[in-house]
Design an enzyme around this catalytic site. Sequence first.
Site, PDB file in Angstrom:
ATOM      1  CB  SER A   1      -0.914   0.019   1.232  1.00  0.00           C
ATOM      2  OG  SER A   1      -1.809  -1.056   1.185  1.00  0.00           O
ATOM      3  CD  GLU A   2       2.427   3.768   3.832  1.00  0.00           C
ATOM      4  OE1 GLU A   2       2.713   4.728   3.088  1.00  0.00           O
ATOM      5  OE2 GLU A   2       1.778   3.904   4.876  1.00  0.00           O
ATOM      6  CB  SER A   3       6.757   1.825  -1.177  1.00  0.00           C
ATOM      7  OG  SER A   3       6.997   0.458  -0.858  1.00  0.00           O
TER       8      SER A   3
END
Length: 187
Positions: free
Chosen positions: A59-61
């Site tokens: 989700s983040e990167s």
Amino acid sequence: MSFGKRAAWILLVLASVFLLLNTPVVWKWMYPIKYEQQIVTAALKYKVDPHLVLAIIRSESGFATDRVSKKGAVGLMQLMPETAQWIVNEAGFRPKDSQYLYDPVMNIEIGTWYLDFLLSRYDGDIVKVIAAYNAGPGKVNGWLASEQWNGTRDTVEDIPYGETRQYVQRVLYYHDRYKNIYDFQLR
């Protein structure tokens, strides 16, 4: 060819495509893992569900080590430099250099330590942990105290910040997918 035979062929083709798409090989292609050993090692060390670490990273990167957000979060687990520095001091990490957040091993280690910290703070409730990872524990504590949100998965839509609400939904989605696809033997 009659309509009945044509319909039967179409159904057969569609069923075959569905069966082909619903295989572990296809699911693993759709939900890949990079840095698996580093994730499993950190998850074991801090007793954190590796599927949660994977969902956060996805989700983040999207597994990009050089990702920097508009707000300044860095690396695989998109850690804010101030939060990362607090963790480094608190946990006694010894980064090799000032670019440590770009190092996948260090980023995963720091981020997983932080997830463990949040899991302890929220009694293992991953929904609250995910929200706190995004918005910060202070915001989440405020929402819980003011009863704006009760902290459950069923009421994620009540999270006051749209960004955090969508983030929690996305991470839970990826967590469920990774959990259904990958079985980690943690010892």
